[in-house]
Scaffold this active site. Structure first.
Site, PDB file in Angstrom:
ATOM      1  N   CYS A  69       0.814  -1.212   0.000  1.00 43.96           N
ATOM      2  CA  CYS A  69       0.000   0.000   0.000  1.00 43.96           C
ATOM      3  C   CYS A  69       0.847   1.261   0.000  1.00 43.96           C
ATOM      4  O   CYS A  69       0.632   2.174  -0.780  1.00 43.96           O
ATOM      5  CB  CYS A  69      -0.939  -0.006   1.206  1.00 43.96           C
ATOM      6  N   CYS A  74      -1.603   1.746  -2.924  1.00 43.46           N
ATOM      7  CA  CYS A  74      -2.602   2.801  -2.715  1.00 43.46           C
ATOM      8  C   CYS A  74      -2.016   4.207  -2.728  1.00 43.46           C
ATOM      9  O   CYS A  74      -2.532   5.106  -3.401  1.00 43.46           O
ATOM     10  CB  CYS A  74      -3.315   2.599  -1.372  1.00 43.46           C
ATOM     11  N   LYS A  77      -0.217   5.276  -6.063  1.00 44.09           N
ATOM     12  CA  LYS A  77      -1.301   5.310  -7.063  1.00 44.09           C
ATOM     13  C   LYS A  77      -2.141   6.567  -6.925  1.00 44.09           C
ATOM     14  O   LYS A  77      -2.447   7.251  -7.905  1.00 44.09           O
ATOM     15  CB  LYS A  77      -2.146   4.042  -6.902  1.00 44.09           C
ATOM     16  N   TYR A 209      -9.901  -2.940 -10.172  1.00 43.53           N
ATOM     17  CA  TYR A 209      -9.448  -1.648  -9.652  1.00 43.53           C
ATOM     18  C   TYR A 209      -8.234  -1.116 -10.407  1.00 43.53           C
ATOM     19  O   TYR A 209      -8.224   0.019 -10.904  1.00 43.53           O
ATOM     20  CB  TYR A 209      -8.985  -1.795  -8.192  1.00 43.53           C
ATOM     21  N   GLU A 213      -8.023   2.166 -12.781  1.00 40.86           N
ATOM     22  CA  GLU A 213      -7.305   3.322 -12.231  1.00 40.86           C
ATOM     23  C   GLU A 213      -6.143   3.746 -13.123  1.00 40.86           C
ATOM     24  O   GLU A 213      -5.954   4.937 -13.392  1.00 40.86           O
ATOM     25  CB  GLU A 213      -6.838   3.008 -10.814  1.00 40.86           C
ATOM     26  N   HIS A 468     -25.661  22.569   1.550  1.00 38.56           N
ATOM     27  CA  HIS A 468     -25.968  23.140   0.235  1.00 38.56           C
ATOM     28  C   HIS A 468     -25.048  24.321  -0.072  1.00 38.56           C
ATOM     29  O   HIS A 468     -24.762  25.129   0.799  1.00 38.56           O
ATOM     30  CB  HIS A 468     -27.424  23.618   0.217  1.00 38.56           C
ATOM     31  N   GLU A 473     -25.441  16.294  -0.574  1.00 40.97           N
ATOM     32  CA  GLU A 473     -26.802  16.491  -0.082  1.00 40.97           C
ATOM     33  C   GLU A 473     -27.818  15.642  -0.835  1.00 40.97           C
ATOM     34  O   GLU A 473     -28.918  15.379  -0.338  1.00 40.97           O
ATOM     35  CB  GLU A 473     -27.201  17.960  -0.148  1.00 40.97           C
TER      36      GLU A 473
END
Length: 495
Positions: A69, A74, A77, A209, A213, A468, A473
């Site tokens: 990772c 991760c 990447k 993935y 990616e 908002h 939302e």
């Protein structure tokens, strides 16, 4: 050995009266191993750990503290995803009044240098965390030589032997390549994160993935990308509706998709690598990336010496507490092939330390694990997909969806909709799953995951005041049911 509290039955399986060099010895200093060793040390355990020498590209004899990772997964990447995203951001900036009259160039080598500097920094941080926790770190390859003994082969070939009451295997997994002619011309994600030269033309094999990616990364930086995968849509296992959204976005960004296709041969030519598909199509690339899955890293651990059980994929079999069939040996993370995600390895490492040294027997809870695919824009989900919910449902389901053009795109003119989805149990009103594909989806979904973990209902979503203007939302303002799915009749039986 100082510990908090007495040992439970799960903890007490060393030989009585035996003096060990360590309470715990961990093989593998990736996310799961580091977490388990540090937390075990805080409970008073004497902890030893070994890890292969550091290098950005792994091999059977090269790795590094931090694991996949941090070093070649991760983190680097995500850095490249950020780098690729600036290309479209700059395009959109023109519509917001930024006058960029000259052509903007991308410097791959500069980004690569920055990425490498960052993983070097993180590697040092992980080493310091282990040292500060009192963990003794050895650089070398670890092997099992007995139920309570490990061998560490150092860089100079010297072999060290240590006894431990508990041994934890956390060696992760490694990228696999398909067995096709010319396979040596392809690369894996390890090399893709450290390419010396930027590929102007890329062919990527895979639909998961990593494939999706890297397709986004290289296209965002200016490469011509062909994404080849065997299924109708990429990202098998995710919600089908969201998979279609991702595919549409990839094509909208200029990535060439080749569904229901495989590669049969790679051939080196003067113009690059000629790629032959099973449909007879020929593509030419500077780089061919194999993103065709990963396998548990167990081959060199000498596990047969103690009769440790593996599954058909070579993963270590464990029980609910991450304990193997050998009472003194445990395993966490990708080497067990349960849920191959860094946060899950961290969870398993934490539960291991609590169970073995904290007098708190703990099983990892794998329900409502959030996922993110860092495509551009990203996809993030938590809970059940619509297909999974249908399969597991005992009653009707309500599906709520919202597809809209983000406010930012209304000015830039980018034609790329954000899509959100909630799957709800019609009888209980419980939200079973949530999905989003659009900017900031992972950041938003982390909060949604907390709600699902605590069993939130659609009414509770509806009663929540939104922020908002924001995309988030929409998750609390979806009032109209997109479709109702009737429960499938269960087969009758006379038994």
């Amino acid at each position: 050995m100082a510990r908090n509290g007495g040992e439970t039955e799960l903890e007490n399986h060393g030989e009585e009266g035996t003096d060990f060099d360590f309470d715990l010895f961990v093989i593998g200093a990736g996310s799961g191993g580091v977490r388990a060793s540090r937390f075990s040390a805080t409970y008073g355990a004497k902890v030893g750990m070994c890890e292969l020498p550091f290098h950005p590209i792994s091999s059977e004899t090269i790795g590094g503290v931090g694991g996949t990772c941090v070093i070649r997964g991760c983190v680097p990447k995500k850095i490249l995803v950020y780098g690729a995203s600036f290309g479209s951001d700059i395009e959109d900036a023109r519509s917001y009044g930024w006058e960029l009259n000259e052509k903007v160039d991308f410097n791959w080598k500069k980004l690569l240098e920055k990425k490498t500097n960052e993983i070097n920094r993180l590697n040092g941080i992980y080493k310091r965390m282990l040292s500060n926790a009192g963990v003794k770190l050895f650089e070398g390859e670890g092997k099992i030589v007995g139920p309570n003994e490990v061998e560490v082969t150092q860089v100079d070939g010297t072999k060290l032997f240590y006894s431990a009451k508990h041994i934890l295997i956390a060696t992760g997994g490694r990228a696999q390549v398909p067995n096709i002619p010319g396979q040596e011309l392809g690369i894996t994600s390890d090399e893709a994160l450290s390419l010396e030269n930027f590929p102007k033309r890329a062919v990527i094999l895979g639909g998961g993935y990593i494939a999706v990616e890297f397709a986004s990364i290289w296209q965002g930086m200016g490469s011509t990308v062909n994404l080849v995968f065997r299924k109708e849509l990429p990202l098998r296992g995710f919600d089908d509706e969201m998979r279609a959204v991702v595919a549409r976005n990839l094509e909208g960004r200029g990535i060439n998709l080749h569904p229901r296709t495989n590669l049969t041969q790679l051939i080196k030519t003067e113009d690059g690598i000629k790629v032959i598909t099973d449909h007879g199509e020929e593509l030419v690339a500077d780089v061919v990336l194999f993103a065709t899955g990963r396998a548990p890293n167990t081959k060199r651990l000498n596990l047969e010496a103690v009769g440790l059980e593996l599954d058909n994929a070579g993963a270590i079999k464990v029980d609910e507490y991450s304990r193997t069939n050998i009472p003194s040996i445990w395993a966490v993370g990708d080497v067990t092939n349960r849920f191959n995600l860094t946060p899950v390895a961290l969870l398993e490492g934490t539960c291991f330390a609590k169970t073995v040294f904290g007098s708190q027997p703990s099983k990892p809870d794998y329900s409502n694990i959030p996922y993110a695919v860092f495509s551009i824009p990203p996809l993030s989900v938590v809970g059940l997909s619509e297909e999974q919910a249908i399969e597991q449902a005992n009653g009707d389901l309500l599906v709520f969806t919202s597809s809209f053009n983000p406010l930012r795109n209304t000015i830039s003119g980018r034609q790329e909709k954000t899509v959100m989805k909630l799957v709800v149990d019609a009888e209980t009103d419980k939200v079973l799953g949530a999905s989003m594909c659009g900017p900031d989806a992972p950041e938003i979904m982390q909060g949604i995951a907390v709600a699902l973990k605590f069993g939130a209902t659609k009414a509770q979503f509806d009663s929540t005041v939104g922020i908002h203007p924001s995309a988030a939302e929409e998750f609390v303002t979806m009032r109209s049911v997109t479709r109702r799915i009737a429960a499938a009749p269960k087969p009758r039986t006379n038994l």
